[in-house]
Design a protein around this motif. Structure first.
Motif, PDB file in Angstrom:
ATOM      1  N   THR A  26     -47.160 -51.927  18.331  1.00  0.00           N
ATOM      2  CA  THR A  26     -46.155 -52.996  18.326  1.00  0.00           C
ATOM      3  C   THR A  26     -44.845 -52.516  17.715  1.00  0.00           C
ATOM      4  O   THR A  26     -43.758 -52.760  18.253  1.00  0.00           O
ATOM      5  N   TRP A  29     -43.126 -50.091  20.057  1.00  0.00           N
ATOM      6  CA  TRP A  29     -42.543 -50.756  21.227  1.00  0.00           C
ATOM      7  C   TRP A  29     -41.183 -51.353  20.880  1.00  0.00           C
ATOM      8  O   TRP A  29     -40.227 -51.240  21.656  1.00  0.00           O
ATOM      9  N   TYR A  30     -41.088 -52.004  19.733  1.00  0.00           N
ATOM     10  CA  TYR A  30     -39.809 -52.587  19.334  1.00  0.00           C
ATOM     11  C   TYR A  30     -38.770 -51.502  19.061  1.00  0.00           C
ATOM     12  O   TYR A  30     -37.589 -51.673  19.395  1.00  0.00           O
ATOM     13  N   ARG A  34     -35.185 -50.983  21.371  1.00  0.00           N
ATOM     14  CA  ARG A  34     -33.848 -51.139  20.805  1.00  0.00           C
ATOM     15  C   ARG A  34     -32.908 -49.999  21.186  1.00  0.00           C
ATOM     16  O   ARG A  34     -31.694 -50.128  21.036  1.00  0.00           O
ATOM     17  N   TRP A  91     -31.060 -55.627  19.648  1.00  0.00           N
ATOM     18  CA  TRP A  91     -31.575 -54.409  19.017  1.00  0.00           C
ATOM     19  C   TRP A  91     -31.691 -54.573  17.503  1.00  0.00           C
ATOM     20  O   TRP A  91     -32.569 -53.971  16.870  1.00  0.00           O
ATOM     21  N   ARG A  93     -32.688 -57.416  16.103  1.00  0.00           N
ATOM     22  CA  ARG A  93     -33.968 -58.111  15.956  1.00  0.00           C
ATOM     23  C   ARG A  93     -35.135 -57.156  16.134  1.00  0.00           C
ATOM     24  O   ARG A  93     -36.143 -57.247  15.426  1.00  0.00           O
ATOM     25  N   ASP A  94     -35.021 -56.230  17.087  1.00  0.00           N
ATOM     26  CA  ASP A  94     -36.093 -55.268  17.304  1.00  0.00           C
ATOM     27  C   ASP A  94     -36.322 -54.401  16.072  1.00  0.00           C
ATOM     28  O   ASP A  94     -37.469 -54.154  15.669  1.00  0.00           O
ATOM     29  N   THR A  97     -37.953 -56.536  13.291  1.00  0.00           N
ATOM     30  CA  THR A  97     -39.363 -56.827  13.555  1.00  0.00           C
ATOM     31  C   THR A  97     -40.224 -55.592  13.354  1.00  0.00           C
ATOM     32  O   THR A  97     -41.321 -55.669  12.774  1.00  0.00           O
ATOM     33  N   ALA A  98     -39.766 -54.431  13.822  1.00  0.00           N
ATOM     34  CA  ALA A  98     -40.539 -53.196  13.643  1.00  0.00           C
ATOM     35  C   ALA A  98     -40.699 -52.866  12.159  1.00  0.00           C
ATOM     36  O   ALA A  98     -41.789 -52.471  11.712  1.00  0.00           O
ATOM     37  N   VAL A 144     -44.242 -61.444  15.694  1.00  0.00           N
ATOM     38  CA  VAL A 144     -43.904 -61.340  17.108  1.00  0.00           C
ATOM     39  C   VAL A 144     -43.506 -62.698  17.666  1.00  0.00           C
ATOM     40  O   VAL A 144     -42.578 -62.815  18.481  1.00  0.00           O
ATOM     41  N   GLU A 147     -39.894 -63.524  16.627  1.00  0.00           N
ATOM     42  CA  GLU A 147     -38.909 -62.751  17.390  1.00  0.00           C
ATOM     43  C   GLU A 147     -38.803 -63.287  18.811  1.00  0.00           C
ATOM     44  O   GLU A 147     -37.701 -63.389  19.369  1.00  0.00           O
ATOM     45  N   THR A 148     -39.929 -63.645  19.421  1.00  0.00           N
ATOM     46  CA  THR A 148     -39.905 -64.194  20.775  1.00  0.00           C
ATOM     47  C   THR A 148     -39.202 -65.546  20.805  1.00  0.00           C
ATOM     48  O   THR A 148     -38.449 -65.855  21.743  1.00  0.00           O
TER      49      THR A 148
END
Length: 203
Positions: A26, A29-30, A34, A91, A93-94, A97-98, A144, A147-148
């Motif tokens: 996960t 992926w983030y 980005r 990016w 937010r990505d 979150t990561a 997740v 963020e969604t």
């Protein structure tokens, strides 16, 4: 000499390894998502700066003012594209979150190590470790989901905001109805009634 409950930890080891692998995927992926957003956002911001600079410099150089207006229009278009596509905010937010997923993964590792040295029976130790894994999975799922939800609010239909039921506050209750101070006084919002009169008596 192994602590009591080591057999239960061995049986839960595959579940822990799967939860850790999913969290790492996960976060990766983030971080991968980005890269393209950051590059596109930088290009648009550079275009906006160049357009604004051109709109200010071209008239000073004696060039036709229409070119300056076009340059400013291009700068505004770059800013609008960045805002509409959500590249800069996306990016960021990505990355956030990561980083949050990785911090939660580090907490899981420390909690798992702490549970491995605690005293207790095998069944009790297994229940504690299952609780640690369950809380970790719920926390990652919540990260997740948040963020969604932010992405959905930014890209709602026709630019409208998509409300999140979990975050929508309840409407405050209205003031209680005012009670009449005197008997016979009409209630608020009601039409007053006239008292009925007796017809005059005939002789």
């Amino acid at each position: 000499m192994q602590p009591e409950g080591a057999d239960g930890a061995d049986r839960l080891a595959p579940l822990y390894a799967r939860a850790e692998a999913e969290a790492l995927r996960t976060a990766e992926w983030y971080l991968a998502a980005r890269v393209g957003k950051r590059r596109a956002a930088r290009l648009l911001r550079c275009g906006a700066l160049l357009g604004a600079a051109g709109g200010a410099v071209l008239p000073l150089l004696g060039i036709d003012g229409r070119w300056g207006c076009l340059s400013l229009l291009a700068a505004a278009a770059c800013v609008a594209c960045d805002r509409y596509l959500g590249l800069t905010s996306g990016w960021m937010r990505d990355v956030a979150t990561a980083q949050a997923v990785r911090r939660r993964l580090e907490t899981l590792r420390y909690d798992w190590a702490a549970e491995s040295i605690r005293d207790g029976g095998e069944e009790e130790a297994a229940e504690r470790r299952l609780g640690v894994l369950r809380r970790f999975s719920e926390d990652v799922t919540e990260l997740v989901r948040v963020e969604t939800a932010d992405w959905m609010r930014e890209f709602g239909p026709c630019g409208t905001t998509v409300a999140d039921p979990a975050r929508t506050p309840a409407a405050p209750p209205g003031p209680p109805p005012r009670r009449p101070r005197f008997p016979g006084e009409p209630q608020p919002g009601m039409r007053p009634t006239m008292p009925r009169q007796r017809p005059p008596e005939t002789a």
